[in-house]
Motif scaffolding. Structure first.
Motif, PDB file in Angstrom:
ATOM      1  N   TRP A   1       0.839  -1.189   0.000  1.00  0.00           N
ATOM      2  CA  TRP A   1       0.000   0.000   0.000  1.00  0.00           C
ATOM      3  C   TRP A   1       0.879   1.245   0.000  1.00  0.00           C
ATOM      4  O   TRP A   1       1.919   1.287   0.676  1.00  0.00           O
ATOM      5  CB  TRP A   1      -0.902   0.022   1.241  1.00  0.00           C
ATOM      6  N   PHE A   2       0.422   2.217  -0.746  1.00  0.00           N
ATOM      7  CA  PHE A   2       1.051   3.529  -0.775  1.00  0.00           C
ATOM      8  C   PHE A   2      -0.038   4.560  -0.495  1.00  0.00           C
ATOM      9  O   PHE A   2      -1.222   4.250  -0.564  1.00  0.00           O
ATOM     10  CB  PHE A   2       1.653   3.801  -2.158  1.00  0.00           C
ATOM     11  N   ARG A   3       0.364   5.776  -0.197  1.00  0.00           N
ATOM     12  CA  ARG A   3      -0.614   6.836  -0.023  1.00  0.00           C
ATOM     13  C   ARG A   3      -0.053   8.150  -0.539  1.00  0.00           C
ATOM     14  O   ARG A   3       1.167   8.341  -0.592  1.00  0.00           O
ATOM     15  CB  ARG A   3      -1.045   6.966   1.436  1.00  0.00           C
ATOM     16  N   GLN A   4      -0.974   9.024  -0.908  1.00  0.00           N
ATOM     17  CA  GLN A   4      -0.582  10.350  -1.373  1.00  0.00           C
ATOM     18  C   GLN A   4      -1.577  11.367  -0.853  1.00  0.00           C
ATOM     19  O   GLN A   4      -2.778  11.287  -1.146  1.00  0.00           O
ATOM     20  CB  GLN A   4      -0.516  10.413  -2.891  1.00  0.00           C
ATOM     21  N   ALA A   5      -1.068  12.290  -0.060  1.00  0.00           N
ATOM     22  CA  ALA A   5      -1.878  13.377   0.475  1.00  0.00           C
ATOM     23  C   ALA A   5      -1.775  14.579  -0.468  1.00  0.00           C
ATOM     24  O   ALA A   5      -0.789  14.703  -1.214  1.00  0.00           O
ATOM     25  CB  ALA A   5      -1.391  13.752   1.870  1.00  0.00           C
ATOM     26  N   PRO A   6      -2.752  15.454  -0.451  1.00  0.00           N
ATOM     27  CA  PRO A   6      -2.721  16.628  -1.325  1.00  0.00           C
ATOM     28  C   PRO A   6      -1.446  17.445  -1.133  1.00  0.00           C
ATOM     29  O   PRO A   6      -1.047  17.735  -0.004  1.00  0.00           O
ATOM     30  CB  PRO A   6      -3.951  17.427  -0.889  1.00  0.00           C
TER      31      PRO A   6
ATOM     32  N   VAL B   1       3.639   2.817   2.416  1.00  0.00           N
ATOM     33  CA  VAL B   1       2.963   2.591   3.696  1.00  0.00           C
ATOM     34  C   VAL B   1       3.320   1.216   4.264  1.00  0.00           C
ATOM     35  O   VAL B   1       3.777   1.111   5.399  1.00  0.00           O
ATOM     36  CB  VAL B   1       1.437   2.712   3.545  1.00  0.00           C
ATOM     37  N   ALA B   2       3.097   0.171   3.480  1.00  0.00           N
ATOM     38  CA  ALA B   2       3.339  -1.180   3.976  1.00  0.00           C
ATOM     39  C   ALA B   2       3.409  -2.143   2.798  1.00  0.00           C
ATOM     40  O   ALA B   2       2.862  -1.873   1.732  1.00  0.00           O
ATOM     41  CB  ALA B   2       2.225  -1.613   4.928  1.00  0.00           C
TER      42      ALA B   2
ATOM     43  N   ASP C   1      -3.031  10.784   8.566  1.00  0.00           N
ATOM     44  CA  ASP C   1      -3.197   9.596   7.720  1.00  0.00           C
ATOM     45  C   ASP C   1      -4.118   9.884   6.540  1.00  0.00           C
ATOM     46  O   ASP C   1      -4.267   9.029   5.659  1.00  0.00           O
ATOM     47  CB  ASP C   1      -3.775   8.430   8.522  1.00  0.00           C
ATOM     48  N   THR C   2      -4.716  11.050   6.509  1.00  0.00           N
ATOM     49  CA  THR C   2      -5.611  11.415   5.417  1.00  0.00           C
ATOM     50  C   THR C   2      -4.849  11.439   4.102  1.00  0.00           C
ATOM     51  O   THR C   2      -3.822  12.112   3.968  1.00  0.00           O
ATOM     52  CB  THR C   2      -6.234  12.799   5.677  1.00  0.00           C
ATOM     53  N   ALA C   3      -5.327  10.672   3.124  1.00  0.00           N
ATOM     54  CA  ALA C   3      -4.652  10.553   1.828  1.00  0.00           C
ATOM     55  C   ALA C   3      -5.481   9.650   0.929  1.00  0.00           C
ATOM     56  O   ALA C   3      -6.426   8.997   1.389  1.00  0.00           O
ATOM     57  CB  ALA C   3      -3.256   9.963   1.999  1.00  0.00           C
ATOM     58  N   VAL C   4      -5.090   9.605  -0.329  1.00  0.00           N
ATOM     59  CA  VAL C   4      -5.591   8.570  -1.233  1.00  0.00           C
ATOM     60  C   VAL C   4      -4.643   7.383  -1.100  1.00  0.00           C
ATOM     61  O   VAL C   4      -3.426   7.542  -1.215  1.00  0.00           O
ATOM     62  CB  VAL C   4      -5.640   9.063  -2.686  1.00  0.00           C
ATOM     63  N   TYR C   5      -5.206   6.223  -0.829  1.00  0.00           N
ATOM     64  CA  TYR C   5      -4.419   5.012  -0.638  1.00  0.00           C
ATOM     65  C   TYR C   5      -4.497   4.150  -1.899  1.00  0.00           C
ATOM     66  O   TYR C   5      -5.577   3.904  -2.441  1.00  0.00           O
ATOM     67  CB  TYR C   5      -4.931   4.234   0.568  1.00  0.00           C
ATOM     68  N   TYR C   6      -3.324   3.663  -2.328  1.00  0.00           N
ATOM     69  CA  TYR C   6      -3.215   2.843  -3.525  1.00  0.00           C
ATOM     70  C   TYR C   6      -2.609   1.489  -3.178  1.00  0.00           C
ATOM     71  O   TYR C   6      -1.690   1.416  -2.353  1.00  0.00           O
ATOM     72  CB  TYR C   6      -2.296   3.509  -4.552  1.00  0.00           C
TER      73      TYR C   6
END
Length: 122
Positions: free
Chosen positions: A35-40, A47-48, A89-94
Motif C-alpha cells: 500500500w502507498f498513499r498520497q496526500a494533497p 505505507v506497507a 493519515d488522510t490521503a488517497v491510498y493505492y
C-alpha cells in the motif's frame, strides 16, 4: 491485470478502517504486494508491503504499530487494517505489486490499482 482498492471513507481520529485490494487478471505469487498513499500537495509514500507467502511484512515508521497488512492468496486479495487513525493519515491510498521490496520502499511498483480516499477528522 487489475488491482481494485476499496474500503476508504471518513472516520474520526482514533478510529479504524480496513482497506481491501482485489486482484484480477493474474495471481501475484512471487510478488510483494503493498500500500502507498498520497496526500494533497505531497509526494506518494510507501505505507506497507507483504511478501507473497505472508512471511515478511514491512511498514513505514509513521504507521508501524497502528497498521497491519495481510493477504489472502486464495482470494487474490490484499488488506490493510488501520487502527488509531490520525488526521495525518488522510490521503488517497493505492495498492500495488512488485517483485522487489527495494522498489516498493523506493515508491515504485510494476502494478498499480486506483486509489481509495481515507479522510480522518480531528
Amino acid at each position: 491485470v487489475q488491482l481494485q482498492a476499496c474500503g476508504g471513507g471518513l472516520v474520526q481520529a482514533g478510529g479504524s478502517l480496513r482497506l481491501t485490494c482485489a486482484a484480477s487478471g493474474r495471481t501475484f505469487v512471487g510478488y510483494y504486494m503493498g500500500w502507498f498513499r498520497q496526500a494533497p500537495g505531497r509526494e506518494r509514500e510507501f505505507v506497507a508491503a507483504i511478501w507473497w507467502s505472508g512471511s515478511g511484512t514491512y511498514y513505514a515508521d509513521s504507521v508501524e504499530g497502528r497498521f497491519t497488512i495481510s493477504r489472502d492468496n486464495a482470494k487474490n486479495t490484499l488488506y490493510l487494517h488501520m487502527n488509531s487513525l490520525k488526521p495525518e493519515d488522510t490521503a488517497v491510498y493505492y495498492c500495488a505489486a512488485d517483485r522487489r521490496i527495494t522498489r516498493m520502499t523506493g515508491h515504485r511498483a510494476d502494478f498499480w490499482g486506483q486509489g481509495t480516499q481515507v479522510t480522518v477528522s480531528s
